[in-house]
Design a protein around this motif. Sequence first.
Motif, PDB file in Angstrom:
ATOM      1  N   THR A  30      30.956  -8.772  37.550  1.00  0.00           N
ATOM      2  CA  THR A  30      30.489  -7.415  37.286  1.00  0.00           C
ATOM      3  C   THR A  30      31.694  -6.493  37.161  1.00  0.00           C
ATOM      4  OG1 THR A  30      30.322  -6.974  39.649  1.00  0.00           O
ATOM      5  CG2 THR A  30      28.331  -7.761  38.536  1.00  0.00           C
ATOM      6  N   GLY A  31      31.487  -5.378  36.550  1.00  0.00           N
ATOM      7  CA  GLY A  31      32.558  -4.407  36.394  1.00  0.00           C
ATOM      8  C   GLY A  31      33.421  -4.705  35.180  1.00  0.00           C
ATOM      9  N   PRO A  32      34.372  -3.822  34.936  1.00  0.00           N
ATOM     10  CA  PRO A  32      35.242  -3.997  33.767  1.00  0.00           C
ATOM     11  C   PRO A  32      36.213  -5.170  33.964  1.00  0.00           C
ATOM     12  CG  PRO A  32      35.969  -2.129  35.067  1.00  0.00           C
ATOM     13  CD  PRO A  32      34.685  -2.608  35.675  1.00  0.00           C
ATOM     14  N   ARG A  33      36.642  -5.731  32.856  1.00  0.00           N
ATOM     15  CA  ARG A  33      37.612  -6.831  32.876  1.00  0.00           C
ATOM     16  C   ARG A  33      38.985  -6.251  33.197  1.00  0.00           C
ATOM     17  NH1 ARG A  33      36.858  -8.168  28.185  1.00  0.00           N
ATOM     18  NH2 ARG A  33      35.367  -9.822  28.522  1.00  0.00           N
ATOM     19  N   PRO A  34      39.658  -6.761  34.240  1.00  0.00           N
ATOM     20  CA  PRO A  34      41.000  -6.250  34.541  1.00  0.00           C
ATOM     21  C   PRO A  34      41.966  -6.543  33.398  1.00  0.00           C
ATOM     22  CG  PRO A  34      40.136  -7.531  36.389  1.00  0.00           C
ATOM     23  CD  PRO A  34      39.198  -7.722  35.237  1.00  0.00           C
ATOM     24  N   ALA A  35      42.908  -5.639  33.215  1.00  0.00           N
ATOM     25  CA  ALA A  35      43.894  -5.795  32.138  1.00  0.00           C
ATOM     26  C   ALA A  35      44.711  -7.068  32.324  1.00  0.00           C
ATOM     27  CB  ALA A  35      44.811  -4.580  32.101  1.00  0.00           C
ATOM     28  N   ARG A  36      44.953  -7.474  33.565  1.00  0.00           N
ATOM     29  CA  ARG A  36      45.712  -8.696  33.825  1.00  0.00           C
ATOM     30  C   ARG A  36      44.991  -9.920  33.262  1.00  0.00           C
ATOM     31  NH1 ARG A  36      47.991  -5.499  37.395  1.00  0.00           N
ATOM     32  NH2 ARG A  36      49.259  -5.900  39.125  1.00  0.00           N
ATOM     33  N   ILE A  37      43.697  -9.960  33.452  1.00  0.00           N
ATOM     34  CA  ILE A  37      42.914 -11.098  32.951  1.00  0.00           C
ATOM     35  C   ILE A  37      42.881 -11.067  31.429  1.00  0.00           C
ATOM     36  CG2 ILE A  37      40.605 -12.129  32.878  1.00  0.00           C
ATOM     37  CD1 ILE A  37      41.973 -12.630  35.487  1.00  0.00           C
ATOM     38  N   ALA A  38      42.690  -9.898  30.857  1.00  0.00           N
ATOM     39  CA  ALA A  38      42.662  -9.782  29.396  1.00  0.00           C
ATOM     40  C   ALA A  38      44.003 -10.202  28.797  1.00  0.00           C
ATOM     41  CB  ALA A  38      42.318  -8.348  28.989  1.00  0.00           C
ATOM     42  N   ALA A  39      45.103  -9.772  29.413  1.00  0.00           N
ATOM     43  CA  ALA A  39      46.429 -10.134  28.910  1.00  0.00           C
ATOM     44  C   ALA A  39      46.674 -11.631  29.046  1.00  0.00           C
ATOM     45  CB  ALA A  39      47.509  -9.346  29.649  1.00  0.00           C
ATOM     46  N   ALA A  40      46.305 -12.203  30.183  1.00  0.00           N
ATOM     47  CA  ALA A  40      46.488 -13.649  30.385  1.00  0.00           C
ATOM     48  C   ALA A  40      45.648 -14.435  29.385  1.00  0.00           C
ATOM     49  CB  ALA A  40      46.115 -14.038  31.816  1.00  0.00           C
ATOM     50  N   ALA A  41      44.425 -13.978  29.131  1.00  0.00           N
ATOM     51  CA  ALA A  41      43.562 -14.657  28.159  1.00  0.00           C
ATOM     52  C   ALA A  41      44.167 -14.575  26.761  1.00  0.00           C
ATOM     53  CB  ALA A  41      42.164 -14.045  28.177  1.00  0.00           C
ATOM     54  N   ALA A  42      44.660 -13.396  26.399  1.00  0.00           N
ATOM     55  CA  ALA A  42      45.239 -13.220  25.060  1.00  0.00           C
ATOM     56  C   ALA A  42      46.480 -14.083  24.882  1.00  0.00           C
ATOM     57  CB  ALA A  42      45.576 -11.747  24.828  1.00  0.00           C
ATOM     58  N   LEU A  43      47.375 -14.092  25.857  1.00  0.00           N
ATOM     59  CA  LEU A  43      48.597 -14.883  25.743  1.00  0.00           C
ATOM     60  C   LEU A  43      48.301 -16.382  25.739  1.00  0.00           C
ATOM     61  CD1 LEU A  43      50.975 -12.811  28.048  1.00  0.00           C
ATOM     62  CD2 LEU A  43      51.077 -13.037  25.553  1.00  0.00           C
ATOM     63  N   THR A  44      47.358 -16.812  26.559  1.00  0.00           N
ATOM     64  CA  THR A  44      46.969 -18.225  26.571  1.00  0.00           C
ATOM     65  C   THR A  44      46.336 -18.601  25.236  1.00  0.00           C
ATOM     66  OG1 THR A  44      46.639 -18.130  28.965  1.00  0.00           O
ATOM     67  CG2 THR A  44      45.640 -19.981  27.813  1.00  0.00           C
ATOM     68  N   GLY A  45      45.542 -17.705  24.680  1.00  0.00           N
ATOM     69  CA  GLY A  45      44.947 -17.951  23.372  1.00  0.00           C
ATOM     70  C   GLY A  45      45.988 -18.048  22.269  1.00  0.00           C
ATOM     71  N   VAL A  46      47.012 -17.186  22.334  1.00  0.00           N
ATOM     72  CA  VAL A  46      48.095 -17.244  21.342  1.00  0.00           C
ATOM     73  C   VAL A  46      48.820 -18.580  21.438  1.00  0.00           C
ATOM     74  CG1 VAL A  46      50.349 -16.249  20.758  1.00  0.00           C
ATOM     75  CG2 VAL A  46      48.385 -14.758  21.125  1.00  0.00           C
ATOM     76  N   GLU A  47      49.050 -19.058  22.656  1.00  0.00           N
ATOM     77  CA  GLU A  47      49.681 -20.371  22.821  1.00  0.00           C
ATOM     78  C   GLU A  47      48.820 -21.471  22.200  1.00  0.00           C
ATOM     79  OE1 GLU A  47      52.207 -20.083  26.948  1.00  0.00           O
ATOM     80  OE2 GLU A  47      50.040 -20.328  27.089  1.00  0.00           O
ATOM     81  N   GLY A 130      62.108 -21.172  22.176  1.00  0.00           N
ATOM     82  CA  GLY A 130      62.059 -21.609  23.569  1.00  0.00           C
ATOM     83  C   GLY A 130      62.078 -20.442  24.536  1.00  0.00           C
ATOM     84  N   ALA A 131      62.902 -19.441  24.251  1.00  0.00           N
ATOM     85  CA  ALA A 131      62.962 -18.258  25.114  1.00  0.00           C
ATOM     86  C   ALA A 131      61.627 -17.509  25.095  1.00  0.00           C
ATOM     87  CB  ALA A 131      64.098 -17.347  24.679  1.00  0.00           C
ATOM     88  N   GLY A 132      61.042 -17.376  23.912  1.00  0.00           N
ATOM     89  CA  GLY A 132      59.744 -16.709  23.808  1.00  0.00           C
ATOM     90  C   GLY A 132      58.666 -17.456  24.568  1.00  0.00           C
ATOM     91  N   LEU A 133      58.653 -18.765  24.434  1.00  0.00           N
ATOM     92  CA  LEU A 133      57.667 -19.579  25.146  1.00  0.00           C
ATOM     93  C   LEU A 133      57.860 -19.462  26.648  1.00  0.00           C
ATOM     94  CD1 LEU A 133      55.355 -21.621  25.153  1.00  0.00           C
ATOM     95  CD2 LEU A 133      57.064 -23.434  24.867  1.00  0.00           C
ATOM     96  N   ALA A 134      59.105 -19.485  27.110  1.00  0.00           N
ATOM     97  CA  ALA A 134      59.377 -19.369  28.547  1.00  0.00           C
ATOM     98  C   ALA A 134      58.913 -18.024  29.082  1.00  0.00           C
ATOM     99  CB  ALA A 134      60.869 -19.572  28.808  1.00  0.00           C
ATOM    100  N   VAL A 135      59.179 -16.959  28.329  1.00  0.00           N
ATOM    101  CA  VAL A 135      58.763 -15.622  28.776  1.00  0.00           C
ATOM    102  C   VAL A 135      57.244 -15.546  28.865  1.00  0.00           C
ATOM    103  CG1 VAL A 135      58.674 -13.186  28.084  1.00  0.00           C
ATOM    104  CG2 VAL A 135      60.841 -14.432  28.000  1.00  0.00           C
ATOM    105  N   VAL A 136      56.554 -16.033  27.849  1.00  0.00           N
ATOM    106  CA  VAL A 136      55.084 -16.000  27.861  1.00  0.00           C
ATOM    107  C   VAL A 136      54.543 -16.812  29.028  1.00  0.00           C
ATOM    108  CG1 VAL A 136      53.023 -16.744  26.605  1.00  0.00           C
ATOM    109  CG2 VAL A 136      54.816 -15.520  25.407  1.00  0.00           C
ATOM    110  N   ALA A 137      55.103 -17.995  29.259  1.00  0.00           N
ATOM    111  CA  ALA A 137      54.619 -18.852  30.349  1.00  0.00           C
ATOM    112  C   ALA A 137      54.800 -18.177  31.706  1.00  0.00           C
ATOM    113  CB  ALA A 137      55.336 -20.198  30.315  1.00  0.00           C
ATOM    114  N   VAL A 138      55.964 -17.586  31.932  1.00  0.00           N
ATOM    115  CA  VAL A 138      56.215 -16.923  33.219  1.00  0.00           C
ATOM    116  C   VAL A 138      55.308 -15.701  33.372  1.00  0.00           C
ATOM    117  CG1 VAL A 138      57.937 -15.645  34.550  1.00  0.00           C
ATOM    118  CG2 VAL A 138      58.554 -17.806  33.475  1.00  0.00           C
TER     119      VAL A 138
END
Length: 161
Positions: A30-47, A130-138
């Motif tokens: 319930t409630g709004p989706r936290p920005a952290r979850i939305a960002a993690a979902a978006a970055l995981t989707g991009v990967e 590789g640097a971009g992938l490492a940054v996204v993963a962290v």
Amino acid sequence: MSSKQKPSASGQQKRSPDRAAGAPAVPGPTGPRPARIAAAAALTGVEGLALAVMGTYMLIMGLAGSPDSPQQAEMGGLTVLALAALPLVAARGLWLRRRWSRGPSLITQIVALPVAWTLIKGGGALIAAGAGLAVVAVVVLVLLVNPTATVALGIGPRETP
């Protein structure tokens, strides 16, 4: 056999009346989706999308190109396409705030770190990839272990007996 009796050896799962009516087994978040979850979902989707694009490219080049080993190129492409499914499914689960989705996303990020290191050691343009992938993963790892994210996914602290 009456309509209230359930077959015992038929292999069918027992269903509660709520489940049979189509109600979800676990109440949704319930409630709004936290920005952290939305960002993690978006970055995981991009990967996941990047893996899917790379797998498709490998498969097409294996079929239409002239690789040293077409069978190896085709199998590599299919393997990368299959691997793309994990982050894509995890991204969808994170977006929908499913608690099970955190594990596959964390695994994806942990596996991405050695891949990023290998790319960085490759030199040339691979250093940037590789640097971009490492940054996204962290970043995704930090987002998903944050208490706000765990609470939003319904993962609370363990109770001690």
